[in-house]
Scaffold this active site. Structure first.
Site, mmCIF file in Angstrom:
data_model
loop_
_atom_site.group_PDB
_atom_site.id
_atom_site.type_symbol
_atom_site.label_atom_id
_atom_site.label_comp_id
_atom_site.label_asym_id
_atom_site.label_seq_id
_atom_site.Cartn_x
_atom_site.Cartn_y
_atom_site.Cartn_z
ATOM 1 C CB THR A 44 12.529 -0.669 5.782
ATOM 2 O OG1 THR A 44 11.997 -1.324 4.633
ATOM 3 C CG2 THR A 44 11.875 0.689 5.938
ATOM 4 C CB CYS A 67 7.913 -2.139 -1.341
ATOM 5 S SG CYS A 67 8.789 -3.506 -0.659
#
Ligand code: PMP
Length: 378
Positions: free
Chosen positions: A73, A322
């Protein structure tokens, strides 16, 4: 427990835990401290980066091109924000695909609100059309970001030819999110300017990963502070994470062949068994990772089936971990042309390559029993 959710995260390898624990206990010195104990940490940090570079082979990477981050990320955010903040005067056109992870797509959406023009490449079961990419490149394109392997359906994208096309036809930089690809499928990253990775997808430590940033690329940092990592990523250097990452990649290299073979035979077995179930449709991708297999429950709610499997101690995923809190269907299945109903009924199985066929057989038996007794969603 049968754990078929390795694209979300994996167990931590024992050798990785040992190397991490040893570094936490023995080498707690701050690598930026000038005293001997700090400089011992700095030396170990450089050594870990040298090992990481070695284990990234056959991609040639020098230790100076590695930035240790908190995971993919961060690496994705740093790449995309870093490039666009640094090079926006050259142009404000950026390209990605419809099926990237949210840690790429959401950054693109943020940039769109801030004056960038985005082109989303479509995907199909054969991959990404290189000609489409070539046509979409413009004189003001500054970045193309394409993942190595899709985390939901396992499609493998031809990173070598996609990145080569970008390099040959534009001045844009090429970023690859290799989180589900590295040490799982063989890909050539030699034309990539930036490569992101997260350790915990490969039996490493959560909250750690890397960004390969080629020497020809400059970035405006996301974190400002003490100027660590040549100023590209301020924050106290995470020596235990760097050492554990080197161990992670070494173990991954040593186990590559056996992991792949086991995953391939499990996936082949599951495909043949799932094909025998009328109410199930496999997401059939031409070139896909042996570690990911997705299917659609045509007559049942996938969330109900996944929950029933979980009660039987079998862990699978609906959409990706996610994004599963988001309401609505999978944007990835949508991009592959599935109906609205199908996009809400995808189940992903993901393997690490330590599983055996017996686990596959138990899974199939339980799935059949659950499908038989669960109310149909028609
Ligand atoms: N990219 C891809 C393709 C992923 O699968 C993931 C994890 N689901 C990420 C990025 C983000 O990784 P992390 O949560 O470790 O930062």
């Amino acid at each position: 427990m049968i754990y078929f959710d390795n694209a979300a995260t994996t167990t931590v390898d024992k050798e990785v835990i040992n190397s991490y624990k040893k570094a936490l206990e023995d080498n707690f010195g701050n690598a930026s401290s000038k005293h001997r104990f700090g400089q011992d940490s700095e030396r170990l940090y450089i050594k870990a980066k040298k090992q990481i570079a070695k284990y990234l082979a056959p991609t040639e990477v020098s230790p100076e091109e590695i930035i240790i981050t908190s995971g993919a990320t961060e690496s994705n955010n740093l790449s995309i924000l870093g490039i666009t903040n640094r090079y926006y005067k050259r142009g404000k056109h950026i390209i990605t695909t419809e099926v990237e992870h949210p840690s790429v797509l959401e950054v693109f959406k943020h940039l769109e609100k801030n004056g960038f023009e985005i082109t989303y490449l479509s995907v199909n079961k054969d991959g990404i059309d290189i000609e489409e990419l070539r046509k979409k490149l413009r004189h003001d394109t500054i970045l193309v970001s394409i993942m190595g392997v899709n985390n939901e359906v396992g499609s493998i994208f031809d990173i070598e030819n996609l990145s080569k096309t970008v390099k040959e036809n534009s001045n844009a930089f090429f970023h690859c999110d290799a989180t589900q690809a590295l040490s799982k499928v063989k890909q050539n990253y030699k034309y990539c300017d930036l490569i992101s990775f997260s350790a915990h997808k490969l039996h490493g430590i959560k909250g750690s990963g890397l960004l390969v940033k080629r020497k020809n690329v400059d970035l405006v940092p996301v974190f400002f502070g003490g100027g660590q990592e040549d100023g590209y990523r301020s924050g106290t250097k995470n020596l235990p994470a760097a050492i554990a990452l080197a161990t992670t990649l070494r173990v991954a290299e040593e186990t590559y062949d056996t992991r792949r073979k086991k995953a391939e035979s499990l996936k082949t077995y599951l495909i043949s068994e799932l094909n025998k179930i009328d109410s199930v449709e496999i997401v059939d991708i031409k070139n896909s990772s042996p570690f990911i297999l997705s299917f659609i429950t045509k007559k049942h709610k996938a969330s109900v089936i996944a929950e029933a499997l979980s009660e039987k101690d079998i862990m699978v995923s609906t959409k990706s971990a996610c994004s599963s809190k988001n309401l609505g269907g999978s944007y990835v299945l949508n991009a592959y042309g599935y109906s609205e109903k199908d996009t809400t009924n995808g189940i992903r199985l993901s393997f690490c390559g330590n599983e055996d066929i017996i686990q596959g057989k138990i899974f199939i038996d339980e799935l059949k029993a659950i499908l038989d007794r669960t109310k149909k969603n028609e």
